[in-house]
Design a protein around this motif. Structure first.
Motif, PDB file in Angstrom:
ATOM      1  N   LEU A  60       5.027  -6.385  -9.389  1.00 23.76           N
ATOM      2  CA  LEU A  60       4.396  -5.137  -8.937  1.00 23.76           C
ATOM      3  C   LEU A  60       4.075  -4.227 -10.114  1.00 23.76           C
ATOM      4  O   LEU A  60       2.983  -3.678 -10.218  1.00 23.76           O
ATOM      5  CB  LEU A  60       5.325  -4.405  -7.951  1.00 23.76           C
ATOM      6  CG  LEU A  60       4.831  -3.056  -7.450  1.00 23.76           C
ATOM      7  CD1 LEU A  60       3.625  -3.236  -6.513  1.00 23.76           C
ATOM      8  CD2 LEU A  60       5.942  -2.296  -6.733  1.00 23.76           C
ATOM      9  N   THR A  61       5.060  -4.059 -11.004  1.00 21.47           N
ATOM     10  CA  THR A  61       4.885  -3.126 -12.118  1.00 21.47           C
ATOM     11  C   THR A  61       5.901  -3.413 -13.214  1.00 21.47           C
ATOM     12  O   THR A  61       6.671  -4.379 -13.123  1.00 21.47           O
ATOM     13  CB  THR A  61       5.005  -1.666 -11.613  1.00 21.47           C
ATOM     14  OG1 THR A  61       4.613  -0.767 -12.666  1.00 21.47           O
ATOM     15  CG2 THR A  61       6.409  -1.326 -11.166  1.00 21.47           C
ATOM     16  N   VAL A 119       7.887   4.304   2.108  1.00 19.30           N
ATOM     17  CA  VAL A 119       7.942   2.859   1.886  1.00 19.30           C
ATOM     18  C   VAL A 119       7.506   2.592   0.448  1.00 19.30           C
ATOM     19  O   VAL A 119       6.466   3.063   0.002  1.00 19.30           O
ATOM     20  CB  VAL A 119       7.040   2.117   2.899  1.00 19.30           C
ATOM     21  CG1 VAL A 119       6.886   0.645   2.523  1.00 19.30           C
ATOM     22  CG2 VAL A 119       7.630   2.237   4.304  1.00 19.30           C
ATOM     23  N   GLU A 120       8.349   1.886  -0.264  1.00 16.56           N
ATOM     24  CA  GLU A 120       8.129   1.672  -1.701  1.00 16.56           C
ATOM     25  C   GLU A 120       8.374   0.213  -2.089  1.00 16.56           C
ATOM     26  O   GLU A 120       9.100  -0.513  -1.391  1.00 16.56           O
ATOM     27  CB  GLU A 120       9.121   2.528  -2.517  1.00 16.56           C
ATOM     28  CG  GLU A 120       9.010   4.016  -2.320  1.00 16.56           C
ATOM     29  CD  GLU A 120       7.935   4.671  -3.184  1.00 16.56           C
ATOM     30  OE1 GLU A 120       7.262   3.963  -3.970  1.00 16.56           O
ATOM     31  OE2 GLU A 120       7.778   5.887  -3.079  1.00 16.56           O
ATOM     32  N   GLU A 121       7.813  -0.161  -3.224  1.00 15.46           N
ATOM     33  CA  GLU A 121       8.066  -1.470  -3.853  1.00 15.46           C
ATOM     34  C   GLU A 121       8.015  -2.650  -2.866  1.00 15.46           C
ATOM     35  O   GLU A 121       8.994  -3.377  -2.693  1.00 15.46           O
ATOM     36  CB  GLU A 121       9.404  -1.453  -4.607  1.00 15.46           C
ATOM     37  CG  GLU A 121       9.331  -0.771  -5.943  1.00 15.46           C
ATOM     38  CD  GLU A 121       9.602   0.733  -5.885  1.00 15.46           C
ATOM     39  OE1 GLU A 121       8.809   1.516  -6.421  1.00 15.46           O
ATOM     40  OE2 GLU A 121      10.612   1.127  -5.267  1.00 15.46           O
ATOM     41  N   VAL A 122       6.866  -2.777  -2.245  1.00 12.25           N
ATOM     42  CA  VAL A 122       6.646  -3.922  -1.351  1.00 12.25           C
ATOM     43  C   VAL A 122       6.064  -5.056  -2.210  1.00 12.25           C
ATOM     44  O   VAL A 122       4.958  -4.933  -2.727  1.00 12.25           O
ATOM     45  CB  VAL A 122       5.643  -3.553  -0.229  1.00 12.25           C
ATOM     46  CG1 VAL A 122       5.395  -4.757   0.672  1.00 12.25           C
ATOM     47  CG2 VAL A 122       6.143  -2.352   0.568  1.00 12.25           C
ATOM     48  N   LEU A 155       3.223   6.031   2.152  1.00 10.37           N
ATOM     49  CA  LEU A 155       3.286   5.130   0.993  1.00 10.37           C
ATOM     50  C   LEU A 155       2.073   5.349   0.117  1.00 10.37           C
ATOM     51  O   LEU A 155       1.085   5.938   0.547  1.00 10.37           O
ATOM     52  CB  LEU A 155       3.377   3.664   1.427  1.00 10.37           C
ATOM     53  CG  LEU A 155       2.264   3.069   2.296  1.00 10.37           C
ATOM     54  CD1 LEU A 155       1.034   2.671   1.505  1.00 10.37           C
ATOM     55  CD2 LEU A 155       2.797   1.835   3.023  1.00 10.37           C
ATOM     56  N   GLU A 156       2.171   4.892  -1.111  1.00 10.84           N
ATOM     57  CA  GLU A 156       1.027   4.850  -2.008  1.00 10.84           C
ATOM     58  C   GLU A 156       0.720   3.377  -2.245  1.00 10.84           C
ATOM     59  O   GLU A 156       1.645   2.577  -2.379  1.00 10.84           O
ATOM     60  CB  GLU A 156       1.338   5.485  -3.366  1.00 10.84           C
ATOM     61  CG  GLU A 156       1.543   6.980  -3.331  1.00 10.84           C
ATOM     62  CD  GLU A 156       3.011   7.355  -3.224  1.00 10.84           C
ATOM     63  OE1 GLU A 156       3.330   8.201  -2.352  1.00 10.84           O
ATOM     64  OE2 GLU A 156       3.823   6.802  -3.980  1.00 10.84           O
ATOM     65  N   CYS A 157      -0.565   3.055  -2.290  1.00  6.23           N
ATOM     66  CA  CYS A 157      -0.904   1.655  -2.572  1.00  6.23           C
ATOM     67  C   CYS A 157      -2.224   1.553  -3.310  1.00  6.23           C
ATOM     68  O   CYS A 157      -3.012   2.504  -3.332  1.00  6.23           O
ATOM     69  CB  CYS A 157      -0.929   0.838  -1.285  1.00  6.23           C
ATOM     70  SG  CYS A 157      -2.307   1.242  -0.197  1.00  6.23           S
ATOM     71  N   TYR A 165      -2.340  -2.163   5.052  1.00  2.79           N
ATOM     72  CA  TYR A 165      -1.466  -1.144   5.649  1.00  2.79           C
ATOM     73  C   TYR A 165      -2.085  -0.520   6.894  1.00  2.79           C
ATOM     74  O   TYR A 165      -1.358  -0.061   7.788  1.00  2.79           O
ATOM     75  CB  TYR A 165      -1.090  -0.089   4.600  1.00  2.79           C
ATOM     76  CG  TYR A 165      -0.120  -0.644   3.576  1.00  2.79           C
ATOM     77  CD1 TYR A 165       1.183  -0.967   3.950  1.00  2.79           C
ATOM     78  CD2 TYR A 165      -0.511  -0.898   2.270  1.00  2.79           C
ATOM     79  CE1 TYR A 165       2.070  -1.513   3.036  1.00  2.79           C
ATOM     80  CE2 TYR A 165       0.377  -1.447   1.351  1.00  2.79           C
ATOM     81  CZ  TYR A 165       1.670  -1.748   1.742  1.00  2.79           C
ATOM     82  OH  TYR A 165       2.552  -2.302   0.844  1.00  2.79           O
ATOM     83  N   ARG A 181       2.520  11.757 -15.188  1.00  2.00           N
ATOM     84  CA  ARG A 181       3.215  10.573 -15.666  1.00  2.00           C
ATOM     85  C   ARG A 181       3.866  10.865 -17.013  1.00  2.00           C
ATOM     86  O   ARG A 181       3.184  11.275 -17.941  1.00  2.00           O
ATOM     87  CB  ARG A 181       2.215   9.428 -15.780  1.00  2.00           C
ATOM     88  CG  ARG A 181       2.888   8.106 -15.782  1.00  2.00           C
ATOM     89  CD  ARG A 181       1.973   7.007 -15.298  1.00  2.00           C
ATOM     90  NE  ARG A 181       2.758   5.813 -15.238  1.00  2.00           N
ATOM     91  CZ  ARG A 181       2.856   5.052 -14.178  1.00  2.00           C
ATOM     92  NH1 ARG A 181       2.209   5.350 -13.086  1.00  2.00           N
ATOM     93  NH2 ARG A 181       3.599   3.986 -14.199  1.00  2.00           N
TER      94      ARG A 181
HETATM   95  C1  16G Z   1       2.838   0.846  -5.663  1.00  2.00           C
HETATM   96  C2  16G Z   1       4.036   0.759  -4.737  1.00  2.00           C
HETATM   97  C3  16G Z   1       5.037   1.835  -5.100  1.00  2.00           C
HETATM   98  C4  16G Z   1       5.478   1.624  -6.534  1.00  2.00           C
HETATM   99  C5  16G Z   1       4.274   1.700  -7.435  1.00  2.00           C
HETATM  100  C6  16G Z   1       4.655   1.369  -8.844  1.00  2.00           C
HETATM  101  C7  16G Z   1       4.018   0.025  -2.433  1.00  2.00           C
HETATM  102  C8  16G Z   1       3.618   0.327  -1.033  1.00  2.00           C
HETATM  103  N1  16G Z   1       3.627   0.899  -3.344  1.00  2.00           N
HETATM  104  O1  16G Z   1       2.166   2.043  -5.477  1.00  2.00           O
HETATM  105  O2  16G Z   1       6.138   1.763  -4.244  1.00  2.00           O
HETATM  106  O3  16G Z   1       6.467   2.564  -6.885  1.00  2.00           O
HETATM  107  O4  16G Z   1       3.296   0.731  -7.019  1.00  2.00           O
HETATM  108  O5  16G Z   1       3.598   1.665  -9.682  1.00  2.00           O
HETATM  109  O6  16G Z   1       4.666  -0.966  -2.688  1.00  2.00           O
HETATM  110  P1  16G Z   1       3.831   2.471 -11.044  1.00  2.00           P
HETATM  111  O7  16G Z   1       4.648   1.575 -11.884  1.00  2.00           O
HETATM  112  O8  16G Z   1       2.459   2.655 -11.530  1.00  2.00           O
HETATM  113  O9  16G Z   1       4.550   3.736 -10.676  1.00  2.00           O
END
Ligand code: 16G
Length: 184
Positions: A60-61, A119-122, A155-157, A165, A181
């Motif tokens: 994810l990140t 809802v986070e980190e899906v 949530l953010e996506c 979603y 940031r």
């Molecule tokens: C996405 C995720 C969020 C996560 C972010 C990390 C979902 C619904 N959203 O937006 O939960 O925190 O990515 O990205 O899973 P970042 O590293 O740029 O903060």
């Protein structure tokens, strides 16, 4: 410090969800108690550190190079706070985490001292895409947020995930998501 099987939150919360209230369809049918052949859906535990939990999150990140000590400290903080519901899907044969998602409940004074769910980190690992696991995790967290009396969930996506979603009833808000940031 030891990594063990202590769940982040009471597993009965997941077993007690009324899946008949779930609003999205699954074909073939799966549910939190039967997520698929050889799979189990459950709360996160610290032993998941050695089951590739961070490998999944890294799809994810940026996760950073987290040590077991850091992981345990954060886990204990979340457990004490009682508002963190990190769920995982484990492939029991491989002993590996293949998907995860998190519900966080945020306490408010507004709306009669209500709770908001986030809802986070899906994330579903590449090798397990197409097994409806992302849908299962999000549907599970929506039911859980209702059970926990959240007045809304957000949530953010990424734009490419908006259609996914929307299937659950999420709508793009009129409000704009903003961030400052400080580091990646
Ligand atoms: C996405 C995720 C969020 C996560 C972010 C990390 C979902 C619904 N959203 O937006 O939960 O925190 O990515 O990205 O899973 P970042 O590293 O740029 O903060």
């Amino acid at each position: 410090m030891l990594l063990d099987e202590t769940p982040l939150f009471e597993p009965a919360l997941l077993h007690g969800l009324d899946w008949s209230n779930n609003s999205v369809s699954f074909s073939p049918p799966i549910s939190p108690s039967s997520p698929g052949e050889g799979l189990i859906l459950r709360p996160l535990c610290t032993a998941d550190f050695n089951r590739g939990f961070f490998r999944v999150l890294s799809q994810l990140t940026t996760t950073g190079d987290v040590t077991p000590e850091q992981f345990i400290k954060k886990f204990e903080h979340m457990k004490m706070a009682g508002d963190y519901y990190v769920i995982v899907v484990e492939d029991r044969q491989l002993g590996q985490i293949v998907a995860t998602a998190t519900l966080i409940t945020e306490h408010k004074f507004i709306h009669s001292c209500a709770k908001r769910g986030r809802v986070e980190e899906v994330v579903v690992t590449d090798a397990c895409r197409g097994k409806q696991l992302g849908k299962l995790l999000v549907a599970t967290l929506i039911l859980l947020s209702k059970k926990l009396d959240c007045y809304k969930i957000t949530l953010e996506c990424a734009p490419k995930n908006v259609a996914f979603y929307e299937k659950f009833g999420y709508k793009a808000s009129d409000e704009t998501y903003m961030q400052c940031r400080f580091f990646d």
